[in-house]
Design an enzyme around this catalytic site. Structure first.
Site: not given
Length: 336
Positions: A154, A159
């Site tokens: 990932e 974020e």
């Protein structure tokens, strides 16, 4: 015990071995930089406007939040009907959290999570956002993920949670991968990127991954939205590893605007996950691109330190907390 002559000889051999290793690393980095300077990129796909409403290109998660947040993700049909997925007259695509209804405490809030139907095994990815989600209880992300998580890995490019001001970028790989983040360049010993390291084990059993925080306060949230209509996040994933950059609107390189990106001419990246410390071909593969807006989840874990009032669950109940909880997307382009 070594005699004096043997001791001198062994020290000389050690120095020569160290010099050979250093020279090898230097030549390797030089070869990579030459390869990067000579690389030209061809546009593979450019997602824009109604492409984000096309289920042949982007699938809509329909159901509870798989990341443990308090979002109820809507199908494409319901998201459009609810007015949380649409395209403006200026061709900017908007994906947002419902901000029209107050809820009972504990009830999930409607949101959107989309995943590209196409998979990627590398490339140069450029995401131009006019605005990004932020606010108390909000947890947005722009990322890519491989199959059978965490086997395929990932890459988190954007974020953050709540009302943070700095973006976090993180790489996650499977247990036993041996992938780590090293801040220094092996050849020069200088820092290889501008971000501040918050984790070095990409296969951290706590799922923290190996991440950095961008020191630029225009990289996330209100600062990103307020600096002049957003900006660009770019990341290059190839055999050398993964590098990622953030450019505020006023500093986007002209080659990106011209559709002829040349990463070798860009400034230092925010992060560089080098293949020297991670076999990216083995641990990152078949990635789908993802844009989502969760609520609580990780934002709930950081909520007590966020400066937001009350609890995360209480914040989810109030619609006004989500007035800025939206992605406004100019385009996402993939070059090979």
């Amino acid at each position: 015990m070594l005699t004096a002559s043997l001791l001198i000889l062994s020290l000389a051999v050690a120095v020569l071995a160290g010099n050979h290793s250093s020279l090898r690393r230097h030549h390797l980095e030089h070869a990579r930089s030459v390869e990067e300077r000579g690389k030209t990129y061809t546009l593979e796909v450019k997602y824009q406007g109604n492409d984000f409403l096309d289920e042949n290109q982007w699938s809509y998660w329909d159901g509870a939040d798989p990341s443990g947040g308090q979002a109820k993700y809507m199908s494409r049909k319901n998201a459009v009907n609810d007015g949380i997925a649409y395209v403006q007259a200026d061709n900017v695509a908007v994906l947002k959290v419902d901000n029209t209804n107050d809820l009972a405490i504990g009830k999930a809030r409607h949101s959107v999570r989309i995943t590209s139907t196409k998979t990627y095994n590398g490339g140069l990815f450029i995401a131009d956002f006019k605005a990004m989600p932020h606010g108390c209880s909000v947890w947005p992300a722009w990322w890519s993920v491989g199959p059978n998580w965490p086997s395929g890995g990932e890459i988190d490019i954007v974020e953050g949670t709540n009302v943070l001001t700095n973006n976090q970028l993180t790489l996650h790989t499977a247990s036993g991968s041996g992938c780590t983040l090293v801040a220094q360049s092996p050849a020069s010993g200088s820092k290889a990127f501008t971000g501040n390291v918050v984790g070095t084990n990409c296969a951290d059993p706590s799922n923290a991954g190996c991440g950095v925080v961008d020191p630029d306060t225009t990289s996330y949230g209100h600062g990103f939205d307020a600096n002049g209509a957003g900006g660009v996040f770019a990341h290059r994933w190839d055999s050398n590893g993964v590098k990622a950059w953030h450019f505020k609107r006023s500093e986007i390189p002209p080659d990106i605007t011209a559709g002829a990106p040349t990463p070798s001419t860009w400034p230092e990246p925010v992060v560089f996950w080098s293949s020297d410390n991670c076999d990216v071909g083995a641990h990152l593969y078949d990635h789908q691109l993802v844009l989502d807006i969760s609520v609580c989840g990780w934002a709930g874990g950081t909520y007590p330190y966020s400066g937001c009032p009350g609890t995360c669950e209480q914040a989810v109940a109030h619609k006004t907390n989500f007035d800025n909880a939206k992605w406004m997307i100019n385009y996402i382009a993939v070059y090979q």
